[in-house]
Enzyme design. Structure first.
Site, PDB file in Angstrom:
ATOM      1  N   LYS A 206       5.967  -4.874  -2.140  1.00  0.00           N
ATOM      2  CA  LYS A 206       6.557  -4.392  -1.177  1.00  0.00           C
ATOM      3  C   LYS A 206       7.278  -5.296  -0.090  1.00  0.00           C
ATOM      4  CE  LYS A 206       5.119  -2.318   3.458  1.00  0.00           C
ATOM      5  NZ  LYS A 206       4.262  -2.001   4.565  1.00  0.00           N
ATOM      6  N   VAL A 207       8.675  -5.165   0.100  1.00  0.00           N
ATOM      7  CA  VAL A 207       9.327  -5.822   0.716  1.00  0.00           C
ATOM      8  C   VAL A 207      10.087  -5.178   1.801  1.00  0.00           C
ATOM      9  CG1 VAL A 207       9.620  -7.829  -1.033  1.00  0.00           C
ATOM     10  CG2 VAL A 207      11.168  -5.844  -1.076  1.00  0.00           C
TER      11      VAL A 207
END
Length: 308
Positions: A206-207
């Site tokens: 997750k970014v």
């Protein structure tokens, strides 16, 4: 649960993992309205820990009830629901088997000094197994003074989770004294964060969505010399995916702070067009009244299905 050709392809990228971890990754990929497509929309509700209850739920008081959130995810046909230990203990029995669960194992709070760029470990792999979760979630802050300790915590928890047959989701959010505020979402920095998460063995990364800002001087020279196209959000997503083992890791992008519906839809289209795997958005969903949240999530799913 039907395993499509696309999901089989994704699972083949994790060929060193045991059948348990791959099965739990498949559960997340094969649940909800996006099942089998390789796309995911996940609802995370850890904002009460991060920002406080009023800042998180006063805009839609139904959200003070822990059960509101996984039911919203189920009714919207999402792939998974993520939350810290206490909320998971309240809801896990009531939603068992209805949606894959991700136990968030570390959290920060806004009462601490803003100079502290760290999170406390608040759950265990044993908790995730006890509560029937498909995965653990963990946050690291690349660039912070505590990033190496966070990485070492993740290494141990990730190894334990994989040995127990769980999937591993890693939030990789750069911040720290060497980064400007704009640098936290700079193109070079977000791609670097995704690459580090892949190197650390995360199944799902997750970014944040990157801007066209380039933070690091040495990196900026390379981007300009090699003419890396970062002119549009879709192109920037494409580059993040390239940094995540040339697209051979599942990458979902944060929804960020609450924003207008059009901006949320534009983000989803850019993620789709750039080859990203989907969205993990919380406040942009649960801070809206239930009917509005369901309509918003329905449209996001339709975008990922290529219907809008």
């Amino acid at each position: 649960m039907k395993i499509t050709r696309r999901v089989r392809e994704i699972l083949s990228w994790y060929d060193s993992d045991n059948p348990g971890s791959k099965a739990n990754l498949a559960r997340m990929l094969c649940t909800g309205r996006l099942a089998g497509t390789g796309k995911m929309v996940i609802l995370p509700v850890d904002q009460g820990f991060e920002h406080g209850p009023a800042r998180s739920f006063a805009a839609n008081p139904a959200g003070y009830d822990p059960m509101y959130h996984p039911q919203l995810a189920i009714d919207a046909g999402l792939n998974a629901f993520a939350t810290p230990l206490g909320m998971m203990e309240r809801v896990a029995d009531r939603v068992a088997g209805q949606i894959p669960l991700i136990l968030k194992l570390n959290s920060a709070n806004s009462l601490s000094s803003p100079e502290v760029k760290d999170q406390a470990v608040t759950g265990t792999v044993e908790d995730a197994l006890r509560l029937g979760c498909s995965a653990i979630g963990f946050t690291i802050y690349p660039g912070s003074d505590d990033c190496y300790a966070m990485m070492e915590e993740f290494r141990e928890l990730s190894a334990e989770a994989k040995a127990a047959g769980l999937a591993v989701v890693l939030w990789s959010y750069p911040r720290g004294p060497e980064l400007s505020k704009d640098g936290e979402t700079a193109m070079d920095v977000c791609a670097y964060a995704a690459h580090m998460a892949a190197l650390m063995g995360a199944h799902v990364i997750k970014v944040k969505l990157p801007t066209d800002h380039l933070e690091q001087g040495d990196a900026k020279k390379v981007y300009e010399k090699q003419k890396v196209d970062i002119s549009t959000m879709a192109k920037r997503v494409e580059h993040v995916m390239q940094a995540a083992f040339n697209g051979q890791r599942v990458v979902v992008f944060s929804g960020g702070a609450a924003k207008g519906e059009d901006a949320v839809y534009d983000d989803a289209r850019a993620i789709r067009d750039g080859g990203g795997n989907g969205s993990i958005l919380g406040r942009n969903a649960f801070q809206r009244p239930r009917d509005e949240a369901l309509a918003l999530l329905d449209r996001i799913v339709r975008i990922y299905l290529g219907k809008e």
